[in-house]
Design a protein around this motif. Sequence first.
Motif, PDB file in Angstrom:
ATOM      1  N   PRO A 106      54.332  33.914   3.378  1.00 47.58           N
ATOM      2  CA  PRO A 106      53.349  34.891   3.841  1.00 47.58           C
ATOM      3  C   PRO A 106      51.914  34.591   3.426  1.00 47.58           C
ATOM      4  N   VAL A 107      51.702  33.804   2.387  1.00 46.45           N
ATOM      5  CA  VAL A 107      50.329  33.621   1.905  1.00 46.45           C
ATOM      6  C   VAL A 107      49.709  32.291   2.324  1.00 46.45           C
ATOM      7  N   TYR A 152      47.933  33.575   9.766  1.00 47.34           N
ATOM      8  CA  TYR A 152      49.005  33.713   8.791  1.00 47.34           C
ATOM      9  C   TYR A 152      50.237  34.322   9.460  1.00 47.34           C
ATOM     10  N   HIS A 154      51.965  36.942   9.162  1.00 49.73           N
ATOM     11  CA  HIS A 154      52.020  38.363   9.540  1.00 49.73           C
ATOM     12  C   HIS A 154      51.252  38.657  10.825  1.00 49.73           C
TER      13      HIS A 154
END
Lengths: 334, 318
Positions: A106-107, A152, A154
Amino acid sequence: MPSLLEVRDLVTRFYSEGAVIHAVNGVSFSLDTGASMAIVGESGSGKSVTVMSLMRLVRFPPGRIEGGEVIFEERDLLRLSEEEMRRIRGNRIAMIFQDPMTSLNPVLSIGLQMTEGLRAHLGLGERAARDRAAEMLSLVGLPRPKERLDDYPHQFSGGQRQRIMIALALSCNPALLIADEPTTALDVTVQAQIVELIQGLREKLGMAVIWISHNLGLVAGVVDKVAVMYGGHIVEQSPVDELYEHPRHPYTLGLLKAIPKMDGRDQGRLFSIDGMPPDLRRPPESCPFAPRCIYAVDRCRQALPPLDELGAGQSVRCWRADEVAALNVAGAMR
Amino acid sequence: MTTYILRRLLVSIPILLGITVIVFFVASKMPGDAVLAMISTETPQAEDLIKLRRGQLGLDLPLYVQYGRWLWQLLQGNLGYSFQTGESVIDILLARIPATLQLMGTALLIAIVLGVAMGVVSALKQYSRTDYTFTFLGFAGISIPDFFLGMVLVYLLAIQWPLFPTSGISTAGEPYSLVDNLRHLALPALALGLVRTATFMRYTRTSVLEVMNNDYVRTARAKGLSEWLVVVRHILRNALIPVVTVIGLTLPVLFGGSVIIEMIFQWPGIGLMFIGAVTARDSPVIMGYVLFSAVMVQASNLLTDMAYSFLDPRIRYD
């Protein structure tokens, strides 16, 4: 010509709190270059552990590959050093996973996650790796791939993320793609798209594919052969048409019956196999399916049947395979 | 982002005001006052002297007037003058802040570097002998108060094996040298840092263990990345997000800890100054210290929140 992949007597166990879990108990199968097969079975049947073992991604502790051979491109993967194995992972054999929502970091940006493999395996520079990543993203049908490299995870939907996973997996041109239930976490409408996408890319790129699934219906149209797993064993292996027309193992029969029919012949009730899967901490010495099998006789509860070669690529692990097949003449259970 | 920071800075103004109000009025309830600390009642005409001095310092005015005068000065950029020495509080602070920042910074650096590294090793080698050793040390570190650890360090590293000096920031009477300064720094920084090391290590271990089992870590391994890249880029980056919170929350505690450590090791920072000011009821100095530490805590909270959005792209402030 030797097969692309030849798995012989693979044994993988997990050690946890004093118990030994016999997850994979002597699995053998082979796959030709460019061919595709499915490994089906219910949760805990050992299908995922089998393919994780091929990639040597079973972590110790608690898991350990304890025996067998995995001959891939004429080398036994189980005997390679960790460094040599690393050069195969993501490069010659790639994998996509069940849940696209959690399979991407996620990062980190999509671009970074896609290029790090390319840089490690193909030795591409930053620029070239990004170009290749964008090319792969457009291949899987993601719009505006160049701009989206800096986004990213998300910022993408579930279906898009699975497309990204596929692009990532295929970016180094692997000879073998392992798809571990790649559609389970997706909407039904998106499932078929993803299956078609992988099938189309397989034809285009000429790679072999192993599908892991608990859904016989979903993969039926795209594989050459099917291996059915139960309790850490392959209980039946067969060319896909043969499996549907002449299932030999009672468990395969049960799986086929459990596919919902669209014409209402199942009268609103889905068929299910009674009983529970075997406790793999104490694997039975006998046929693991015997306690749930409606055809079981005393012999089934006493000894494990061997995997009988029936010719034409079909094999089955059942003492009463012939009788079971005779009782279920072609198509009767449909 | 800029709007967010501005909003946070505006919100911190009433918070800082509130802190100064509370401290001012609570401190005034301490028995005695600055004048009684200065003038012995044995002195001839003590009563007159005390009255005169109180009048000069404004201590005979009602409390709210005293606070109002302090605040008015503050708005003009003046923190007042020490009751003891008459020096400007700002000058006193400026002279002593570098020493405290050096001590706190070193302690924090020790704690972050050692704590995170040990936590990662502990998690990657879960249930190994290393893990058990670190876990034992961690619990010991969390349980020992820093002043006690300070005394243990003095006993071991200054008395049993006289490796380091026990007080001051440099050897008196000698010209300043960095080596000498660092030797003086060693014991207080360790005493202040090691306890925090234990905390950071435990949090890092837990966080890494949690992140390690994530699907994306499996994806990273399936890509054929080196173990180093998997750990540093894929595990640590995610595992540090909760650890940053703990580090941010540690800064205020570190301020409290440094007061005691500065006293034990006679470290000439603002903590030592604060203890002296409290004993002497030197309220302008007390207020100066309180205001400075409150600003630092507010700033560290803001920095922590900024660090989140840097580490985690899902967090955006607008």
